[in-house]
Design a protein around this motif. Structure first.
Motif, PDB file in Angstrom:
ATOM      1  N   GLN A 133       0.862  -1.032  -0.007  1.00  0.00           N
ATOM      2  CA  GLN A 133       0.007  -0.023  -0.061  1.00  0.00           C
ATOM      3  C   GLN A 133       0.824   1.414  -0.100  1.00  0.00           C
ATOM      4  N   SER A 134       2.078   1.092   0.676  1.00  0.00           N
ATOM      5  CA  SER A 134       2.950   2.473   0.704  1.00  0.00           C
ATOM      6  C   SER A 134       3.638   2.738  -0.595  1.00  0.00           C
ATOM      7  N   TYR A 135       3.811   1.614  -1.511  1.00  0.00           N
ATOM      8  CA  TYR A 135       4.398   1.793  -2.711  1.00  0.00           C
ATOM      9  C   TYR A 135       3.240   2.486  -3.719  1.00  0.00           C
ATOM     10  N   LEU A 136       2.119   1.959  -3.568  1.00  0.00           N
ATOM     11  CA  LEU A 136       1.068   2.802  -4.263  1.00  0.00           C
ATOM     12  C   LEU A 136       0.565   4.214  -3.973  1.00  0.00           C
ATOM     13  N   GLU A 137       0.708   4.500  -2.665  1.00  0.00           N
ATOM     14  CA  GLU A 137       0.358   5.666  -2.177  1.00  0.00           C
ATOM     15  C   GLU A 137       1.623   6.731  -2.861  1.00  0.00           C
ATOM     16  N   ASN A 138       2.724   6.190  -2.665  1.00  0.00           N
ATOM     17  CA  ASN A 138       3.759   6.967  -3.312  1.00  0.00           C
ATOM     18  C   ASN A 138       3.811   7.217  -4.693  1.00  0.00           C
ATOM     19  N   LYS A 139       3.533   6.266  -5.395  1.00  0.00           N
ATOM     20  CA  LYS A 139       3.225   6.401  -6.650  1.00  0.00           C
ATOM     21  C   LYS A 139       2.170   7.123  -7.074  1.00  0.00           C
ATOM     22  N   ASN A 140       1.091   7.000  -6.615  1.00  0.00           N
ATOM     23  CA  ASN A 140      -0.252   7.778  -6.784  1.00  0.00           C
ATOM     24  C   ASN A 140       0.222   9.324  -6.441  1.00  0.00           C
ATOM     25  N   ARG A 141       0.618   9.722  -5.505  1.00  0.00           N
ATOM     26  CA  ARG A 141       1.031  11.014  -4.994  1.00  0.00           C
ATOM     27  C   ARG A 141       1.781  11.612  -6.235  1.00  0.00           C
ATOM     28  N   LEU A 142       2.657  10.856  -6.569  1.00  0.00           N
ATOM     29  CA  LEU A 142       3.758  11.480  -7.874  1.00  0.00           C
ATOM     30  C   LEU A 142       2.624  11.487  -9.179  1.00  0.00           C
ATOM     31  N   TYR A 143       2.216  10.594  -9.391  1.00  0.00           N
ATOM     32  CA  TYR A 143       1.238  10.660 -10.799  1.00  0.00           C
ATOM     33  C   TYR A 143       0.272  11.539 -10.827  1.00  0.00           C
ATOM     34  N   ASN A 162      -6.030   2.800  -3.879  1.00  0.00           N
ATOM     35  CA  ASN A 162      -4.888   3.090  -4.441  1.00  0.00           C
ATOM     36  C   ASN A 162      -4.560   2.282  -5.502  1.00  0.00           C
ATOM     37  N   TYR A 163      -4.965   0.730  -5.162  1.00  0.00           N
ATOM     38  CA  TYR A 163      -4.587  -0.238  -6.207  1.00  0.00           C
ATOM     39  C   TYR A 163      -5.338   0.125  -7.536  1.00  0.00           C
ATOM     40  N   LEU A 164      -6.480   0.652  -7.760  1.00  0.00           N
ATOM     41  CA  LEU A 164      -7.078   1.179  -8.943  1.00  0.00           C
ATOM     42  C   LEU A 164      -6.646   2.349  -9.611  1.00  0.00           C
ATOM     43  N   ILE A 165      -6.378   3.345  -8.460  1.00  0.00           N
ATOM     44  CA  ILE A 165      -5.936   4.548  -9.146  1.00  0.00           C
ATOM     45  C   ILE A 165      -4.602   4.324  -9.879  1.00  0.00           C
ATOM     46  N   TYR A 166      -3.665   3.622  -9.260  1.00  0.00           N
ATOM     47  CA  TYR A 166      -2.300   3.352  -9.589  1.00  0.00           C
ATOM     48  C   TYR A 166      -2.523   2.582 -11.021  1.00  0.00           C
ATOM     49  N   ASN A 167      -3.179   1.629 -11.230  1.00  0.00           N
ATOM     50  CA  ASN A 167      -3.450   0.919 -12.306  1.00  0.00           C
ATOM     51  C   ASN A 167      -4.347   1.441 -13.460  1.00  0.00           C
ATOM     52  N   PHE A 173      -2.358   2.528 -16.863  1.00  0.00           N
ATOM     53  CA  PHE A 173      -3.137   2.211 -18.245  1.00  0.00           C
ATOM     54  C   PHE A 173      -3.521   3.487 -19.299  1.00  0.00           C
ATOM     55  N   PHE A 174      -3.515   4.317 -18.404  1.00  0.00           N
ATOM     56  CA  PHE A 174      -3.745   5.828 -18.997  1.00  0.00           C
ATOM     57  C   PHE A 174      -2.798   6.018 -19.925  1.00  0.00           C
ATOM     58  N   GLN A 175      -1.408   6.159 -19.341  1.00  0.00           N
ATOM     59  CA  GLN A 175       0.058   6.369 -19.971  1.00  0.00           C
ATOM     60  C   GLN A 175       0.160   5.446 -21.224  1.00  0.00           C
ATOM     61  N   ASN A 176      -0.112   4.123 -20.899  1.00  0.00           N
ATOM     62  CA  ASN A 176       0.025   3.290 -22.249  1.00  0.00           C
ATOM     63  C   ASN A 176      -0.999   3.515 -23.218  1.00  0.00           C
ATOM     64  N   ASN A 177      -2.188   3.691 -22.933  1.00  0.00           N
ATOM     65  CA  ASN A 177      -3.047   3.737 -23.815  1.00  0.00           C
ATOM     66  C   ASN A 177      -3.179   4.992 -24.714  1.00  0.00           C
ATOM     67  N   TYR A 178      -2.827   6.123 -24.056  1.00  0.00           N
ATOM     68  CA  TYR A 178      -3.057   7.459 -24.454  1.00  0.00           C
ATOM     69  C   TYR A 178      -1.529   8.076 -24.712  1.00  0.00           C
ATOM     70  N   HIS A 179      -0.550   7.197 -24.650  1.00  0.00           N
ATOM     71  CA  HIS A 179       1.068   7.501 -25.073  1.00  0.00           C
ATOM     72  C   HIS A 179       1.262   8.826 -24.318  1.00  0.00           C
ATOM     73  N   GLN A 180       1.011   8.797 -22.879  1.00  0.00           N
ATOM     74  CA  GLN A 180       1.523  10.029 -22.260  1.00  0.00           C
ATOM     75  C   GLN A 180       2.612   9.267 -21.215  1.00  0.00           C
ATOM     76  N   SER A 228       9.075   9.931 -15.450  1.00  0.00           N
ATOM     77  CA  SER A 228      10.154   9.430 -16.429  1.00  0.00           C
ATOM     78  C   SER A 228      10.178   8.090 -16.895  1.00  0.00           C
ATOM     79  N   TYR A 229       9.424   7.114 -16.481  1.00  0.00           N
ATOM     80  CA  TYR A 229       9.307   5.620 -16.701  1.00  0.00           C
ATOM     81  C   TYR A 229       7.941   5.475 -16.519  1.00  0.00           C
ATOM     82  N   VAL A 230       7.605   4.670 -17.851  1.00  0.00           N
ATOM     83  CA  VAL A 230       5.934   4.153 -17.908  1.00  0.00           C
ATOM     84  C   VAL A 230       6.147   2.760 -17.914  1.00  0.00           C
ATOM     85  N   PRO A 231       5.758   1.992 -16.920  1.00  0.00           N
ATOM     86  CA  PRO A 231       5.361   0.604 -16.773  1.00  0.00           C
ATOM     87  C   PRO A 231       4.503  -0.037 -17.911  1.00  0.00           C
TER      88      PRO A 231
END
Length: 145
Positions: A74-84, A120-125, A129-136, A140-143
């Protein structure tokens, strides 16, 4: 001859049994509903928040491409979500530079509130999805997942 017939019958029986599909029960997640038009909605009345994700293909992508629940902490997801979400909101505030078709609304995400793992899991995912689907590229790194 009986031995050969017995062996052939046994082999055919094993082949048929191995081809039969297995029925497995998939547990339903609490507070998560999937409706038509590929909408994912999560609500928590105690914290008075609601997350609604409406994007064609997200529900399919979530079920087929995303890492399973529990893969990330959960802490990983929260940190990534905050940045995204910070980057998302920065782009929302710059409509002359970033398309309003992509960044239609700001996201109200308070890192001091414990939204729980599922949100947090759904927001992160969705961000992946958004970055890969819409080429955004929000960071700096898009999984690829």
């Amino acid at each position: 001859m009986k031995n050969k017939l017995y062996i052939v019958t046994l082999i055919l029986g094993l082949i048929i049994l191995s081809c039969a599909s297995k029925k497995t029960d998939i547990p339903q997640k609490a507070n998560l509903t999937s409706t038509s038009n590929d909408t994912v909605k999560i609500a928590n009345k105690d914290l008075e928040y609601e997350v609604i994700i409406i994007d064609p293909g997200f529900n399919f992508w979530l079920n087929s491409m995303a890492y399973p629940r529990g893969f990330y902490t959960q802490s990983y997801l929260e940190n990534k979500n905050r940045l995204y979400i910070n980057e998302w909101n920065n782009r929302f505030l710059q409509p002359q530079r970033y398309s309003r078709n992509l960044y239609e609304m700001s996201i109200d995400y308070d890192p001091n509130i414990n939204y729980g793992y599922e949100v947090n899991y759904l927001i992160y995912n969705y961000m992946i999805f958004f970055q890969n689907n819409y080429h955004q590229k929000l960071l700096s790194y898009v999984p690829l997942r």
